[in-house]
Design an enzyme around this catalytic site. Sequence first.
Site, PDB file in Angstrom:
ATOM      1  N   LYS A 199       1.623  -9.403   6.932  1.00  0.00           N
ATOM      2  CA  LYS A 199       2.870  -8.676   7.184  1.00  0.00           C
ATOM      3  C   LYS A 199       4.018  -9.595   7.614  1.00  0.00           C
ATOM      4  O   LYS A 199       5.169  -9.309   7.340  1.00  0.00           O
ATOM      5  CB  LYS A 199       2.659  -7.587   8.241  1.00  0.00           C
ATOM      6  CG  LYS A 199       1.933  -6.369   7.687  1.00  0.00           C
ATOM      7  CD  LYS A 199       2.054  -5.188   8.628  1.00  0.00           C
ATOM      8  CE  LYS A 199       1.471  -3.940   8.008  1.00  0.00           C
ATOM      9  NZ  LYS A 199      -0.011  -3.963   7.952  1.00  0.00           N
TER      10      LYS A 199
ATOM     11  N   GLU B 226       9.879   1.710  12.081  1.00  0.00           N
ATOM     12  CA  GLU B 226       8.829   2.536  12.664  1.00  0.00           C
ATOM     13  C   GLU B 226       7.534   1.737  12.574  1.00  0.00           C
ATOM     14  O   GLU B 226       7.436   0.763  11.826  1.00  0.00           O
ATOM     15  CB  GLU B 226       8.675   3.850  11.890  1.00  0.00           C
ATOM     16  CG  GLU B 226       7.860   3.751  10.605  1.00  0.00           C
ATOM     17  CD  GLU B 226       8.546   2.978   9.497  1.00  0.00           C
ATOM     18  OE1 GLU B 226       9.788   2.859   9.526  1.00  0.00           O
ATOM     19  OE2 GLU B 226       7.843   2.479   8.598  1.00  0.00           O
TER      20      GLU B 226
ATOM     21  N   SER C   4      -6.348  -9.852   3.797  1.00  0.00           N
ATOM     22  CA  SER C   4      -4.977  -9.604   4.273  1.00  0.00           C
ATOM     23  C   SER C   4      -4.799  -9.815   5.770  1.00  0.00           C
ATOM     24  O   SER C   4      -3.693 -10.100   6.230  1.00  0.00           O
ATOM     25  CB  SER C   4      -4.535  -8.195   3.882  1.00  0.00           C
ATOM     26  OG  SER C   4      -5.481  -7.226   4.312  1.00  0.00           O
TER      27      SER C   4
END
Length: 400
Positions: free
Chosen positions: A94, A116, A382
Amino acid sequence: MKPYLKTTPNADGFFGDYGGAMLPPPLVPHFAEIVEAYAKISKSADYINELRYIRKHFQGRPTPISYLKNLSERAGGAQIYAKREDLNHTGAHKLNHCMAEGLLAKYMGKTKLIAETGAGQHGVALATAAAYFGMECEIHMGEVDMAKEAPNVTRMKLLGATVVPVTEGAKTLKEAVDSAFGAYVAQADTALFGIGSVVGPHPFPMMVRDFQKIVGIEAREQFLDMTGELPDIVAACVGGGSNAMGIFSGFFEDEDVELVGVEPLGTSSKLGDHAATLTYGQDGAIHGFNTKVLLDDAGEPAPVNTLASGLDYPGVGPEHAHLQKIGKVQYTTADDKEALEAFYGLSRHEGIIPALESAHALAYAMREAKNHPGKSILINLSGRGDKDLDYVTETYGFGE
Ligand SMILES: *Cc1c(COP(=O)(O)O)cnc(C)c1O
């Protein structure tokens, strides 16, 4: 023929039938500003050089590829490799797009990042970017999620972010999205919205893909360097779809490389028991763009379920819906049980504790390896599993 990535999406943000931007009128000029700024900045040597510097000296890129020798032997058949996004700073892919979003905000003259977060992973990554760039950060999070994911709330606060508790409705991700968007509308002159995956209105699905492309570019080069050839199959888990778009993007021009997206099947294929949007969903719209969506009888986004909270979304990035339709990527599922087995297996036999999300991609590789003797499968790992340790061990124990 022009390469796929140069022609997709079109100027209006459509990936074939999917994508676009359905915006509340006050946001239209702000999104036009983002489209224009990105088109200019993303081609400037200053921006590209600064992003390269950040990736190398702050994030710790390039992340390596590891050959999973022990698990390959146990699975029997294909040889399995993992692209180690778990070794990226903050422990997941991310940060690749959050740092780039922060840099874009800086070049646009913005002083604040708003978003958010559900489980808190995106909030932590964006708060990290804000701290690095000396920006304010405002993260909206449902009260229920704040209680469940207290360590991430602590991290965000330590990083200097303001965490806004959302008390409406079910007090989880959907309400947090509405709350964050409302706050952004009021502050769009000075703030940039930092979307957490290849979702949302144009240009975010395209930008986040471009920011994640580094994963695929590195992986292709590293795999060639390591083995002298390209992988036969490249697989990644799909929630919103950003880590998958990242690694797939490196291989779109390689006709012989099969691309596979793995969705979470949760506890069963019954609506409400899973979050396998591409596998079981239908054409629809969610959060300002067209894509495939899991809908209930009333036509509302259906409840979703998977033990990997980062995959818990009733929609999916529009580009995945397109890639599925044109047959360029195959989509399959792995359920909670398979993902847990992969989680324990990678920990016990390779010394890598994966995120439960990433464990879905590995579960696919472990299941499919025997059908592909003499071939290789590269998965995108990931993220790391630190965030899942308490949940897994308290709920399921330590595995066999
Ligand atoms: C958030 C997250 C995902 C899911 O997001 P995508 O946009 O589908 O990649 C997957 N793995 C990890 C570790 C995550 O934190």
